[in-house]
Scaffold this motif. Structure first.
Motif, PDB file in Angstrom:
ATOM      1  N   CYS A 161      12.678  10.570   1.077  1.00  0.00           N
ATOM      2  CA  CYS A 161      12.199  10.974   2.397  1.00  0.00           C
ATOM      3  C   CYS A 161      12.592  12.408   2.721  1.00  0.00           C
ATOM      4  O   CYS A 161      11.813  13.160   3.316  1.00  0.00           O
ATOM      5  CB  CYS A 161      12.749  10.030   3.472  1.00  0.00           C
ATOM      6  SG  CYS A 161      11.923   8.436   3.516  1.00  0.00           S
ATOM      7  N   SER A 194      -6.192   6.297   8.866  1.00  0.00           N
ATOM      8  CA  SER A 194      -4.783   6.123   9.247  1.00  0.00           C
ATOM      9  C   SER A 194      -4.651   5.585  10.667  1.00  0.00           C
ATOM     10  O   SER A 194      -3.874   4.665  10.932  1.00  0.00           O
ATOM     11  CB  SER A 194      -4.045   7.465   9.136  1.00  0.00           C
ATOM     12  OG  SER A 194      -4.051   7.941   7.813  1.00  0.00           O
ATOM     13  N   CYS A 223      -5.856   1.927  11.035  1.00  0.00           N
ATOM     14  CA  CYS A 223      -4.848   1.015  10.480  1.00  0.00           C
ATOM     15  C   CYS A 223      -3.699   0.831  11.466  1.00  0.00           C
ATOM     16  O   CYS A 223      -3.190  -0.280  11.649  1.00  0.00           O
ATOM     17  CB  CYS A 223      -4.318   1.562   9.152  1.00  0.00           C
ATOM     18  SG  CYS A 223      -5.498   1.470   7.788  1.00  0.00           S
ATOM     19  N   LEU A 259       4.813  -5.482   2.141  1.00  0.00           N
ATOM     20  CA  LEU A 259       4.536  -4.169   1.564  1.00  0.00           C
ATOM     21  C   LEU A 259       3.370  -3.496   2.276  1.00  0.00           C
ATOM     22  O   LEU A 259       3.423  -2.291   2.586  1.00  0.00           O
ATOM     23  CB  LEU A 259       4.238  -4.307   0.063  1.00  0.00           C
ATOM     24  CG  LEU A 259       3.908  -3.000  -0.671  1.00  0.00           C
ATOM     25  CD1 LEU A 259       5.086  -2.032  -0.569  1.00  0.00           C
ATOM     26  CD2 LEU A 259       3.561  -3.279  -2.136  1.00  0.00           C
ATOM     27  N   VAL A 260       2.318  -4.264   2.549  1.00  0.00           N
ATOM     28  CA  VAL A 260       1.156  -3.730   3.264  1.00  0.00           C
ATOM     29  C   VAL A 260       1.561  -3.266   4.659  1.00  0.00           C
ATOM     30  O   VAL A 260       1.145  -2.194   5.123  1.00  0.00           O
ATOM     31  CB  VAL A 260       0.036  -4.790   3.359  1.00  0.00           C
ATOM     32  CG1 VAL A 260      -1.111  -4.301   4.249  1.00  0.00           C
ATOM     33  CG2 VAL A 260      -0.492  -5.124   1.971  1.00  0.00           C
ATOM     34  N   VAL A 305       4.525  -2.242   5.687  1.00  0.00           N
ATOM     35  CA  VAL A 305       5.334  -1.021   5.604  1.00  0.00           C
ATOM     36  C   VAL A 305       4.446   0.197   5.350  1.00  0.00           C
ATOM     37  O   VAL A 305       4.586   1.240   6.005  1.00  0.00           O
ATOM     38  CB  VAL A 305       6.400  -1.154   4.504  1.00  0.00           C
ATOM     39  CG1 VAL A 305       7.060   0.196   4.230  1.00  0.00           C
ATOM     40  CG2 VAL A 305       7.445  -2.190   4.892  1.00  0.00           C
ATOM     41  N   VAL A 306       3.519   0.066   4.403  1.00  0.00           N
ATOM     42  CA  VAL A 306       2.632   1.188   4.048  1.00  0.00           C
ATOM     43  C   VAL A 306       1.781   1.599   5.246  1.00  0.00           C
ATOM     44  O   VAL A 306       1.678   2.791   5.591  1.00  0.00           O
ATOM     45  CB  VAL A 306       1.737   0.823   2.850  1.00  0.00           C
ATOM     46  CG1 VAL A 306       0.668   1.892   2.634  1.00  0.00           C
ATOM     47  CG2 VAL A 306       2.578   0.654   1.591  1.00  0.00           C
ATOM     48  N   LEU A 307       1.171   0.617   5.906  1.00  0.00           N
ATOM     49  CA  LEU A 307       0.313   0.927   7.045  1.00  0.00           C
ATOM     50  C   LEU A 307       1.113   1.461   8.231  1.00  0.00           C
ATOM     51  O   LEU A 307       0.601   2.259   9.021  1.00  0.00           O
ATOM     52  CB  LEU A 307      -0.478  -0.317   7.465  1.00  0.00           C
ATOM     53  CG  LEU A 307      -1.476  -0.866   6.437  1.00  0.00           C
ATOM     54  CD1 LEU A 307      -2.235  -2.053   7.011  1.00  0.00           C
ATOM     55  CD2 LEU A 307      -2.454   0.222   5.998  1.00  0.00           C
ATOM     56  N   SER A 308       2.366   1.014   8.359  1.00  0.00           N
ATOM     57  CA  SER A 308       3.206   1.488   9.464  1.00  0.00           C
ATOM     58  C   SER A 308       3.521   2.970   9.333  1.00  0.00           C
ATOM     59  O   SER A 308       3.620   3.691  10.333  1.00  0.00           O
ATOM     60  CB  SER A 308       4.519   0.700   9.520  1.00  0.00           C
ATOM     61  OG  SER A 308       4.305  -0.644   9.834  1.00  0.00           O
ATOM     62  N   LEU A 309       3.706   3.414   8.090  1.00  0.00           N
ATOM     63  CA  LEU A 309       4.178   4.777   7.861  1.00  0.00           C
ATOM     64  C   LEU A 309       3.072   5.766   7.510  1.00  0.00           C
ATOM     65  O   LEU A 309       3.304   6.982   7.531  1.00  0.00           O
ATOM     66  CB  LEU A 309       5.219   4.779   6.742  1.00  0.00           C
ATOM     67  CG  LEU A 309       6.462   3.913   6.987  1.00  0.00           C
ATOM     68  CD1 LEU A 309       7.387   3.973   5.781  1.00  0.00           C
ATOM     69  CD2 LEU A 309       7.197   4.370   8.237  1.00  0.00           C
ATOM     70  N   GLU A 310       1.874   5.257   7.209  1.00  0.00           N
ATOM     71  CA  GLU A 310       0.824   6.129   6.672  1.00  0.00           C
ATOM     72  C   GLU A 310       0.464   7.275   7.611  1.00  0.00           C
ATOM     73  O   GLU A 310       0.399   8.439   7.211  1.00  0.00           O
ATOM     74  CB  GLU A 310      -0.426   5.306   6.357  1.00  0.00           C
ATOM     75  CG  GLU A 310      -1.528   6.139   5.722  1.00  0.00           C
ATOM     76  CD  GLU A 310      -2.873   5.433   5.713  1.00  0.00           C
ATOM     77  OE1 GLU A 310      -3.771   5.929   5.029  1.00  0.00           O
ATOM     78  OE2 GLU A 310      -3.019   4.415   6.416  1.00  0.00           O
ATOM     79  N   ILE A 323       1.072  10.719   5.663  1.00  0.00           N
ATOM     80  CA  ILE A 323      -0.048  11.251   4.874  1.00  0.00           C
ATOM     81  C   ILE A 323      -0.699  12.478   5.502  1.00  0.00           C
ATOM     82  O   ILE A 323      -0.840  13.513   4.832  1.00  0.00           O
ATOM     83  CB  ILE A 323      -1.091  10.152   4.599  1.00  0.00           C
ATOM     84  CG1 ILE A 323      -0.443   8.967   3.870  1.00  0.00           C
ATOM     85  CG2 ILE A 323      -2.248  10.715   3.773  1.00  0.00           C
ATOM     86  CD1 ILE A 323       0.186   9.321   2.555  1.00  0.00           C
TER      87      ILE A 323
END
Length: 314
Positions: free
Chosen positions: A30, A251, A254, A269-270, A272-277, A281
């Motif tokens: 990070c 983004s 989502c 996992l999905v 976490v990814v969508l929370s941070l995207e 990004i």
């Protein structure tokens, strides 16, 4: 109202879990990502500021995107990295609402700036003879004032309403503070918050999205009636904006969809990814798309950094 009547003074961000020694790996990754975001966006801003030939509306708007990326990243990464290393993940009520305000205004600014950029591209492609009169310095200044001021006011109203609610809990099932996550903890009716929240969503997200789609529909219609050379130039000047717009639209949708679900209702996992995207990004994508794709900016960056341009063999 005092803090006691409003409920707990601290919120618990429950999405963080004990990662053991892996926390140091995640922290390092990070930190490197945050450093990369800061570096590439500062390079874009400095390049546009120093090069007089880039003092044009399109490049001014690109620098505003980079400023917004730095702003949003500063509202997320420092606190997130502290939580990665911490055994407890409590955030004070004032810090929570400040973080909420920064992240939400970052999200809204991104869309309003992209809307202004879409109008700029529309005028450049569809009304090229009137471009300098319609995109004068005063017009650019006024567009940016509106793009910055309205989200600041609208998000401020939404966050202040949430801050006045008496709360009956302190568990936020997210990595950062969100309006809906706090509002759902309320002990009282939240009809007003829901109305203001929906109005904010419509005016700062859906209306800009509709406007951008409308401008590109008009650009597409003009390109269909034009020569292949004109279509090629229009695509070259609009492609970075289209890539940025599509990336951010995905983004933000989502994030909107995710706000209505609990972590245990979606694959971890999905989730976490969508929370941070949307906070990771776009800040790294925008400067790469504009810095590497637009030859005007790329050439100046190579010149400043003294990087020789590659010459094709033969």
């Amino acid at each position: 109202m005092n803090n006691n009547s409003l409920g707990p003074f601290y919120f618990d961000l429950t999405l963080f879990t004990d990662q053991g020694a892996l926390r140091y790996l995640f922290f390092t990754l990070c930190l490197l990502l945050y450093a990369a975001i800061v570096s590439v966006n500062v390079v874009i801003i400095v390049t546009i500021c120093l090069e007089r030939s880039l003092h044009q509306p399109m490049y001014i708007f690109i620098s505003c995107l980079s400023v917004n990326s730095l702003y949003g990243s500063a509202g997320f990464f420092p606190r997130f990295m502290v939580d990665l290393l911490s055994d407890t993940h409590l955030i004070s009520r004032p810090a929570c609402f400040i973080q909420m305000y920064v992240i939400y205004t970052y999200a809204a600014y991104e869309l309003t700036i992209l809307s202004v950029m879409a109008y700029d591209r529309y005028v450049a492609v569809c009304q090229p003879l009137h471009y300098h009169s319609k995109m004068s310095f005063s017009v650019v200044r006024n567009l940016l004032i509106i793009a910055w001021f309205y989200p600041a006011f609208a998000v401020g109203l939404c966050v202040s309403l949430a801050g006045c609610l008496p709360l009956c809990g302190n568990k936020i099932h997210r990595f950062f503070c969100g309006n809906w996550s706090v509002v759902r903890l309320s002990c009282v009716d939240t009809t007003l918050n829901n109305i203001v929240g929906r109005f904010l969503t419509i005016t700062t997200i859906f209306l800009p999205l509709i406007f951008v789609l409308f401008t590109y529909l008009r650009i597409l219609l003009v390109c269909r009636r034009s020569s292949s050379e004109f279509r090629g130039k229009a695509l070259q000047t609009c492609l970075p904006h289209i890539v940025t717009f599509v990336n951010y639209s995905i983004s933000i949708f989502c994030q909107l969809l995710l706000s209505r679900f609990e972590p245990d209702e979606i694959n971890p996992l999905v989730f976490v990814v969508l929370s941070l995207e949307f906070v990771i990004i776009p800040p790294i994508n925008n400067p790469l798309v504009y810095g590497l794709n637009l030859p005007q900016i790329r050439g100046i960056i190579f010149k400043i950094l003294k990087i020789p341009k590659t010459v094709p063999a033969g």
